[in-house]
Design a protein around this motif. Structure first.
Motif: not given
Length: 207
Positions: A19-30, A48-57
């Motif tokens: 979580s502390p790595l999310t400077f600049g938004g959630g995409f920074a922690m990918i 599966e990670m690609n699907d989760v990231i797409a769904l999260s948006q």
């Protein structure tokens, strides 16, 4: 029961660290998520990670919280989703609270301002790196490449959710059409049901 709580703790601790790595938004922690969730713990695959990231948006809320919640649910059900959501939220909550309290004492500090200039540039590099990592598994043929190439400039003019919707519609049209024309579709086989998580793995995993 002990193993279940052990798993929930690992889910919580994993997102608490990231979580502390999310400077600049959630995409920074990918990138950190890919290394921790896919490479190290093998909880999900790259697809599966690609699907989760797409769904999260596509749903309201912060990408970081949405992504953590979806991953947690995929691994540990409702309790896993709650553990991941708390893990990703608590560090940023306390960081923002601390910065909010101390803002008036540090906001004019030239060293701090100089540090944030470099941080912003670094975030761009991290997001580009995440995009390249995801592209390696998301782009499987010429069709998906052209969808990606067309989507980048389109995002300057429309909302990302609309772009994702258009991408979904494009897939629903093109995939059956290519099959009808006799083209082979290179789609990685998905698991029809969730694999049983090996308790010994989580009990022996490092934190």
């Amino acid at each position: 029961m002990h193993v279940e709580w052990k798993l929930l703790f690992y889910i919580f601790w994993t997102f608490f660290k990231i979580s502390p790595l999310t400077f600049g938004g959630g995409f920074a922690m990918i990138p950190a998520l890919l290394k921790e969730i896919v490479d190290k713990r093998k909880w999900l695959t790259n697809d599966e990670m690609n699907d989760v990231i797409a769904l999260s948006q596509t749903v309201p809320g912060a990408v970081a919280v949405n992504t953590a919640t979806f991953i947690g649910h995929r691994i540990g059900g409702i309790r896993g989703a709650l553990a991941a959501m708390l893990g990703v939220s608590l560090p940023t909550f306390f960081i923002v609270l601390t910065l909010g309290v101390s803002y008036y004492f540090i906001h004019d500090n030239p060293k701090l301002e100089a540090a944030f200039v470099s941080i912003r540039v670094t975030i761009v590099a991290i997001i580009v790196y995440a995009a390249i990592k995801i592209a390696k598994t998301a782009i499987s043929d010429k069709t998906t490449f052209f969808i990606m190439a067309a989507g980048v400039p389109v995002l300057f003019f429309i909302h990302p959710v609309i772009a994702i919707l258009f991408g979904a519609i494009t897939g629903l049209i093109i995939v059956p059409l290519k099959r009808k024309l006799g083209y082979s579709i290179d789609m990685q086989k998905r698991k029809e049901d969730d694999p049983t998580i090996n308790p010994d793995y989580f009990m022996g995993a490092g934190i």
